[in-house]
Design a protein around this motif. Structure first.
Motif, PDB file in Angstrom:
ATOM      1  N   GLY A  89       0.798  -1.211   0.000  1.00 55.81           N
ATOM      2  CA  GLY A  89       0.000   0.000   0.000  1.00 55.81           C
ATOM      3  C   GLY A  89       0.829   1.258   0.000  1.00 55.81           C
ATOM      4  O   GLY A  89       1.963   1.283   0.469  1.00 55.81           O
ATOM      5  N   SER A  90       0.237   2.298  -0.536  1.00 53.03           N
ATOM      6  CA  SER A  90       0.849   3.621  -0.574  1.00 53.03           C
ATOM      7  C   SER A  90      -0.164   4.603   0.010  1.00 53.03           C
ATOM      8  O   SER A  90      -1.300   4.679  -0.466  1.00 53.03           O
ATOM      9  CB  SER A  90       1.187   3.990  -2.015  1.00 53.03           C
ATOM     10  N   THR A  92      -0.988   8.523   0.863  1.00 57.89           N
ATOM     11  CA  THR A  92      -0.638   9.919   0.586  1.00 57.89           C
ATOM     12  C   THR A  92      -1.718  10.829   1.159  1.00 57.89           C
ATOM     13  O   THR A  92      -2.841  10.395   1.443  1.00 57.89           O
ATOM     14  CB  THR A  92      -0.502  10.179  -0.926  1.00 57.89           C
ATOM     15  N   PRO A  98       3.590  11.731   0.515  1.00 53.07           N
ATOM     16  CA  PRO A  98       3.526  10.481   1.269  1.00 53.07           C
ATOM     17  C   PRO A  98       3.294  10.739   2.755  1.00 53.07           C
ATOM     18  O   PRO A  98       3.801  11.720   3.308  1.00 53.07           O
ATOM     19  CB  PRO A  98       4.895   9.836   1.051  1.00 53.07           C
ATOM     20  N   THR A 128       3.686   2.974   8.089  1.00 49.75           N
ATOM     21  CA  THR A 128       4.232   3.334   6.774  1.00 49.75           C
ATOM     22  C   THR A 128       5.637   3.899   6.919  1.00 49.75           C
ATOM     23  O   THR A 128       5.977   4.555   7.901  1.00 49.75           O
ATOM     24  CB  THR A 128       3.340   4.370   6.054  1.00 49.75           C
ATOM     25  N   VAL A 133       4.811   3.980   2.229  1.00 51.90           N
ATOM     26  CA  VAL A 133       4.528   2.618   1.784  1.00 51.90           C
ATOM     27  C   VAL A 133       4.497   1.650   2.967  1.00 51.90           C
ATOM     28  O   VAL A 133       5.256   1.790   3.922  1.00 51.90           O
ATOM     29  CB  VAL A 133       5.587   2.162   0.749  1.00 51.90           C
ATOM     30  N   ALA A 169      -1.888  -4.158  -5.097  1.00 57.02           N
ATOM     31  CA  ALA A 169      -1.482  -2.785  -4.822  1.00 57.02           C
ATOM     32  C   ALA A 169      -2.677  -2.030  -4.273  1.00 57.02           C
ATOM     33  O   ALA A 169      -3.816  -2.252  -4.689  1.00 57.02           O
ATOM     34  CB  ALA A 169      -0.970  -2.129  -6.094  1.00 57.02           C
ATOM     35  N   SER A 171      -3.742   1.991  -3.096  1.00 54.35           N
ATOM     36  CA  SER A 171      -3.399   3.403  -2.957  1.00 54.35           C
ATOM     37  C   SER A 171      -4.501   4.069  -2.145  1.00 54.35           C
ATOM     38  O   SER A 171      -5.684   3.977  -2.509  1.00 54.35           O
ATOM     39  CB  SER A 171      -3.287   4.037  -4.341  1.00 54.35           C
TER      40      SER A 171
END
Length: 175
Positions: A89-90, A92, A98, A128, A133, A169, A171
């Protein structure tokens, strides 16, 4: 005594670890043992509820709940493991920056008693990195997983269902 085998989806014997939770009105005993060639035998268990959690390399954990009477023997148990999934995962913020240090937790959303014991084996609580991430391994396929993100910049929830061996993935943009 409990005896059985731990196998892959296609029936091949596995090597890994078996965690045993014995629960009765006076005790909660936990022990972990290694099994090779898929075979396990466990003795000296307390009467009451016992949960077996099997784990193997690159395999998602699985659990089996059993009620044992004093001196009872159960043989021929089979724990079948599926290939684990992975969530990368990302996180933001609304500006695309981020989010470092966000707390990420994975939880099963199905009300299955055995899943309570699996929560700690699927990545549990994650933080994270500086690039926003996180990576969660050992995610059980075919079961809805709730991804909870908590940060001083906001909160978010996403639900995923992975296939065996799938890398997903994710986001998340915090408000």
């Amino acid at each position: 005594m409990l005896a059985g085998t731990v196998v892959s989806e296609d029936g091949h014997p596995l090597t890994g670890f078996l965690t045993v939770y014995s629960i009765n009105e006076r005790n909660h005993v936990t022990k972990t043992l290694r099994f090779a060639g898929g075979i396990f035998e466990i003795d000296n268990l307390l009467p009451g509820q016992t949960v077996l959690v099997a784990r193997g390399e690159q395999m998602a954990p699985t659990a089996l709940r059993i009620a044992l009477a004093a001196g009872e023997l159960r043989a021929g148990l089979i724990l079948r493991l599926k290939r684990a999934g992975t969530v990368r995962g990302s996180i933001t913020d609304a500006n695309g920056s981020p989010v470092r240090g966000a707390r990420v937790r994975l939880a099963y959303t199905r009300a299955d008693d055995s899943n309570v014991f699996l929560g700690g084996f699927i990545g549990g609580r994650l933080i994270t990195r500086s690039d926003g991430v996180f990576v969660a391994r050992n995610v059980i396929p075919g079961v809805p997983v709730l991804v909870l993100v908590d940060s001083d910049r906001g909160h978010a929830e996403r639900t995923l269902v992975l296939s065996a061996g799938q890398a997903q993935a994710l986001s998340v943009v915090l408000p």
